[in-house]
Design a protein around this motif. Structure first.
Motif, PDB file in Angstrom:
ATOM      1  N   ASP A  84       8.435  13.966  12.490  1.00  0.00           N
ATOM      2  CA  ASP A  84       8.777  12.619  12.020  1.00  0.00           C
ATOM      3  C   ASP A  84       7.652  12.019  11.165  1.00  0.00           C
ATOM      4  OD1 ASP A  84       6.886  12.267  13.991  1.00  0.00           O
ATOM      5  OD2 ASP A  84       8.008  10.761  15.130  1.00  0.00           O
ATOM      6  N   GLY A  85       6.591  12.787  10.917  1.00  0.00           N
ATOM      7  CA  GLY A  85       5.489  12.309  10.078  1.00  0.00           C
ATOM      8  C   GLY A  85       4.514  11.414  10.817  1.00  0.00           C
ATOM      9  N   LYS A  86       4.686  11.273  12.122  1.00  0.00           N
ATOM     10  CA  LYS A  86       3.811  10.385  12.910  1.00  0.00           C
ATOM     11  C   LYS A  86       2.966  11.183  13.887  1.00  0.00           C
ATOM     12  CE  LYS A  86       7.381   6.812  12.734  1.00  0.00           C
ATOM     13  NZ  LYS A  86       7.082   5.394  12.681  1.00  0.00           N
ATOM     14  N   LEU A  87       1.830  10.596  14.263  1.00  0.00           N
ATOM     15  CA  LEU A  87       1.022  11.181  15.331  1.00  0.00           C
ATOM     16  C   LEU A  87       1.689  10.802  16.650  1.00  0.00           C
ATOM     17  CD1 LEU A  87      -1.873  12.599  15.762  1.00  0.00           C
ATOM     18  CD2 LEU A  87      -2.571  10.328  16.531  1.00  0.00           C
ATOM     19  N   ALA A  88       1.923  11.774  17.509  1.00  0.00           N
ATOM     20  CA  ALA A  88       2.567  11.486  18.792  1.00  0.00           C
ATOM     21  C   ALA A  88       1.690  10.549  19.611  1.00  0.00           C
ATOM     22  CB  ALA A  88       2.807  12.784  19.545  1.00  0.00           C
ATOM     23  N   THR A 107     -11.196  16.533  13.975  1.00  0.00           N
ATOM     24  CA  THR A 107     -12.348  16.231  13.116  1.00  0.00           C
ATOM     25  C   THR A 107     -12.032  16.613  11.673  1.00  0.00           C
ATOM     26  OG1 THR A 107     -13.891  16.579  14.922  1.00  0.00           O
ATOM     27  CG2 THR A 107     -14.784  16.818  12.705  1.00  0.00           C
ATOM     28  N   GLY A 108     -12.413  15.734  10.748  1.00  0.00           N
ATOM     29  CA  GLY A 108     -12.176  15.992   9.326  1.00  0.00           C
ATOM     30  C   GLY A 108     -10.912  15.312   8.818  1.00  0.00           C
ATOM     31  N   SER A 109     -10.122  14.750   9.738  1.00  0.00           N
ATOM     32  CA  SER A 109      -8.900  14.061   9.301  1.00  0.00           C
ATOM     33  C   SER A 109      -9.254  12.852   8.441  1.00  0.00           C
ATOM     34  CB  SER A 109      -8.092  13.580  10.514  1.00  0.00           C
ATOM     35  OG  SER A 109      -7.584  14.673  11.233  1.00  0.00           O
ATOM     36  N   LEU A 110      -8.531  12.704   7.347  1.00  0.00           N
ATOM     37  CA  LEU A 110      -8.751  11.578   6.442  1.00  0.00           C
ATOM     38  C   LEU A 110      -7.438  10.813   6.279  1.00  0.00           C
ATOM     39  CD1 LEU A 110     -10.736  10.278   4.251  1.00  0.00           C
ATOM     40  CD2 LEU A 110      -9.594  11.783   2.616  1.00  0.00           C
ATOM     41  N   PHE A 122       0.821  -1.229   0.000  1.00  0.00           N
ATOM     42  CA  PHE A 122       0.000   0.000   0.000  1.00  0.00           C
ATOM     43  C   PHE A 122       0.842   1.262   0.000  1.00  0.00           C
ATOM     44  CE2 PHE A 122       1.165  -0.829   4.339  1.00  0.00           C
ATOM     45  CZ  PHE A 122       1.285   0.418   4.941  1.00  0.00           C
ATOM     46  N   LYS A 123       0.171   2.365  -0.289  1.00  0.00           N
ATOM     47  CA  LYS A 123       0.704   3.710  -0.052  1.00  0.00           C
ATOM     48  C   LYS A 123      -0.226   4.362   0.943  1.00  0.00           C
ATOM     49  CE  LYS A 123       2.456   3.972  -4.733  1.00  0.00           C
ATOM     50  NZ  LYS A 123       3.660   4.628  -5.218  1.00  0.00           N
ATOM     51  N   LEU A 124       0.340   5.144   1.845  1.00  0.00           N
ATOM     52  CA  LEU A 124      -0.458   5.745   2.908  1.00  0.00           C
ATOM     53  C   LEU A 124      -0.521   7.256   2.696  1.00  0.00           C
ATOM     54  CD1 LEU A 124      -1.928   5.261   5.569  1.00  0.00           C
ATOM     55  CD2 LEU A 124       0.275   5.442   6.745  1.00  0.00           C
ATOM     56  N   LEU A 125      -1.735   7.790   2.742  1.00  0.00           N
ATOM     57  CA  LEU A 125      -1.920   9.214   2.461  1.00  0.00           C
ATOM     58  C   LEU A 125      -2.801   9.891   3.515  1.00  0.00           C
ATOM     59  CD1 LEU A 125      -2.504   7.725  -0.793  1.00  0.00           C
ATOM     60  CD2 LEU A 125      -1.301   9.896  -1.003  1.00  0.00           C
ATOM     61  N   PHE A 126      -2.579  11.195   3.655  1.00  0.00           N
ATOM     62  CA  PHE A 126      -3.329  11.989   4.637  1.00  0.00           C
ATOM     63  C   PHE A 126      -3.850  13.258   3.958  1.00  0.00           C
ATOM     64  CE2 PHE A 126       0.052   9.705   6.753  1.00  0.00           C
ATOM     65  CZ  PHE A 126      -0.562   9.154   7.869  1.00  0.00           C
ATOM     66  N   ASN A 127      -5.035  13.728   4.382  1.00  0.00           N
ATOM     67  CA  ASN A 127      -5.446  15.047   3.907  1.00  0.00           C
ATOM     68  C   ASN A 127      -4.741  16.108   4.757  1.00  0.00           C
ATOM     69  OD1 ASN A 127      -6.900  15.118   6.303  1.00  0.00           O
ATOM     70  ND2 ASN A 127      -8.898  15.468   5.353  1.00  0.00           N
ATOM     71  N   GLN A 128      -4.941  17.365   4.396  1.00  0.00           N
ATOM     72  CA  GLN A 128      -4.219  18.449   5.071  1.00  0.00           C
ATOM     73  C   GLN A 128      -4.528  18.474   6.569  1.00  0.00           C
ATOM     74  OE1 GLN A 128      -2.094  21.058   3.302  1.00  0.00           O
ATOM     75  NE2 GLN A 128      -1.444  20.929   5.440  1.00  0.00           N
ATOM     76  N   THR A 129      -5.798  18.250   6.919  1.00  0.00           N
ATOM     77  CA  THR A 129      -6.196  18.302   8.336  1.00  0.00           C
ATOM     78  C   THR A 129      -5.435  17.253   9.138  1.00  0.00           C
ATOM     79  OG1 THR A 129      -8.386  18.980   7.619  1.00  0.00           O
ATOM     80  CG2 THR A 129      -8.198  18.239   9.886  1.00  0.00           C
ATOM     81  N   ALA A 130      -5.349  16.042   8.595  1.00  0.00           N
ATOM     82  CA  ALA A 130      -4.634  14.972   9.293  1.00  0.00           C
ATOM     83  C   ALA A 130      -3.139  15.280   9.331  1.00  0.00           C
ATOM     84  CB  ALA A 130      -4.885  13.634   8.603  1.00  0.00           C
ATOM     85  N   LEU A 131      -2.627  15.756   8.204  1.00  0.00           N
ATOM     86  CA  LEU A 131      -1.189  16.050   8.106  1.00  0.00           C
ATOM     87  C   LEU A 131      -0.764  17.062   9.166  1.00  0.00           C
ATOM     88  CD1 LEU A 131       1.131  15.320   5.979  1.00  0.00           C
ATOM     89  CD2 LEU A 131       0.775  17.640   5.138  1.00  0.00           C
ATOM     90  N   ASP A 132      -1.615  18.059   9.395  1.00  0.00           N
ATOM     91  CA  ASP A 132      -1.285  19.119  10.359  1.00  0.00           C
ATOM     92  C   ASP A 132      -1.127  18.584  11.781  1.00  0.00           C
ATOM     93  OD1 ASP A 132      -1.344  20.933   8.320  1.00  0.00           O
ATOM     94  OD2 ASP A 132      -3.327  21.748   8.780  1.00  0.00           O
ATOM     95  N   ALA A 133      -1.709  17.406  12.045  1.00  0.00           N
ATOM     96  CA  ALA A 133      -1.632  16.842  13.403  1.00  0.00           C
ATOM     97  C   ALA A 133      -0.344  16.039  13.611  1.00  0.00           C
ATOM     98  CB  ALA A 133      -2.841  15.943  13.656  1.00  0.00           C
TER      99      ALA A 133
END
Ligand code: HEC
Length: 169
Positions: free
Chosen positions: A84-88, A95-98, A69-80
Motif C-alpha cells: 500500500d506504499g506505507k510503513l506498517a 539505516t540510510g532511509s531518506l 508538497f510531493k513526498l519522495l523516498f530513496n530505494q532503501t526507504a521504499l524497500d521498507a
C-alpha cells in the motif's frame, strides 16, 4: 642486567596501550559526523520515488506547517514500505532511509524538508537527521539543530517511525 626486566615491563605497557586504542573497541568511533551538505547531496544524487507512485501534489494535512508538497523516498526507504506504499504500524525504517518532502510553491519545488535515518550520527535525534533547505542548499533548518522544532510534531507518529504522512495521506 637489571634493566632487562624493566624494558620487558615497558614493552608490555606499550603493547597493552596500543591494543586499547584499537578502533573497533573505541566507542567514539561508533558515532559519525554528517553535514548539511551530505544531506543535500543525498537528496540530489539519489533516484527518489514518489509516494504510492503518484506524482500529484498533496495538500498539507493535520497540523502540518509545510504547505503543499510531493513526498519522495530513496530505494532503501521504499524497500521498507508495504504494497500500500506505507510503513506498517510498529515497523521502522532501515539505516540510510531518506524521506524527502518537496515543498511546492506556485507549481515548483521551493524547498526540501528531509529526514535521513542515520542512528549513529552524532547530530541525529530519534535516529533521524532533520533538515530543511532551499534547492541551492541555503539552510532553513540545519541538521545540527537535532530536530528541535520538528520532533514535537513528528513524535505523534512514533508507531510509523516519526513519519506522519502514512496516517494522513
Ligand atoms: C507543526 C507540526 C510540524 C512541524 C513543526 C514539523 N512537521 Fe514535518 N510534517 C508534519 C505533518 C503533519 C506532516 C505530514 C504531511 C503533511 O500533510 O504535511 C509532515 C511531514 C514531513 C515530512 C514528510 C514525511 C512525513 O513525516 O510525512 C518531512 C520529511 C518532514 N515533515 C520534515 C520536517 C522537518 C525537517 C521539520 C523541522 C525542521 C518538520 N518536519 C517540522 C508536521 C510538522
Amino acid at each position: 642486567m637489571r634493566t632487562l626486566p624493566i624494558f620487558i615491563i615497558l614493552l608490555g605497557i606499550i603493547t597493552i596501550n596500543s591494543c586499547s586504542k584499537d578502533p573497533e573497541t573505541d566507542s567514539d568511533d561508533q558515532t559519525k559526523m554528517f553535514t548539511d551538505n551530505d544531506v543535500l547531496e543525498e537528496i540530489r544524487n539519489n533516484t527518489l520515488f514518489f509516494y504510492q507512485g503518484d506524482t500529484a501534489t498533496l495538500s498539507a494535512a493535520g497540523n502540518s506547517p509545510h504547505g503543499t508538497f510531493k513526498l519522495l523516498f530513496n530505494q532503501t526507504a521504499l524497500d521498507a514500505l508495504g504494497a500500500d506504499g506505507k510503513l506498517a504500524a510498529g515497523d521502522t525504517f532501515p539505516t540510510g532511509s531518506l524521506v524527502v518532502k518537496d515543498v511546492i510553491r506556485n507549481g515548483n519545488t521551493s524547498f526540501y524538508a528531509a529526514m535521513w535515518k542515520q542512528p549513529s550520527a552524532e547530530n541525529a535525534n530519534e535516529d533521524w537527521l532533520w533538515y530543511e533547505a532551499f534547492l541551492d542548499g541555503s539552510l532553513l533548518v540545519s541538521i545540527d539543530a537535532k530536530g528541535n522544532g520538528c520532533i514535537g510534531c513528528h513524535r505523534a507518529n512514533t508507531n510509523r517511525d516519526f513519519v506522519n504522512s502514512f496516517d494522513l495521506h
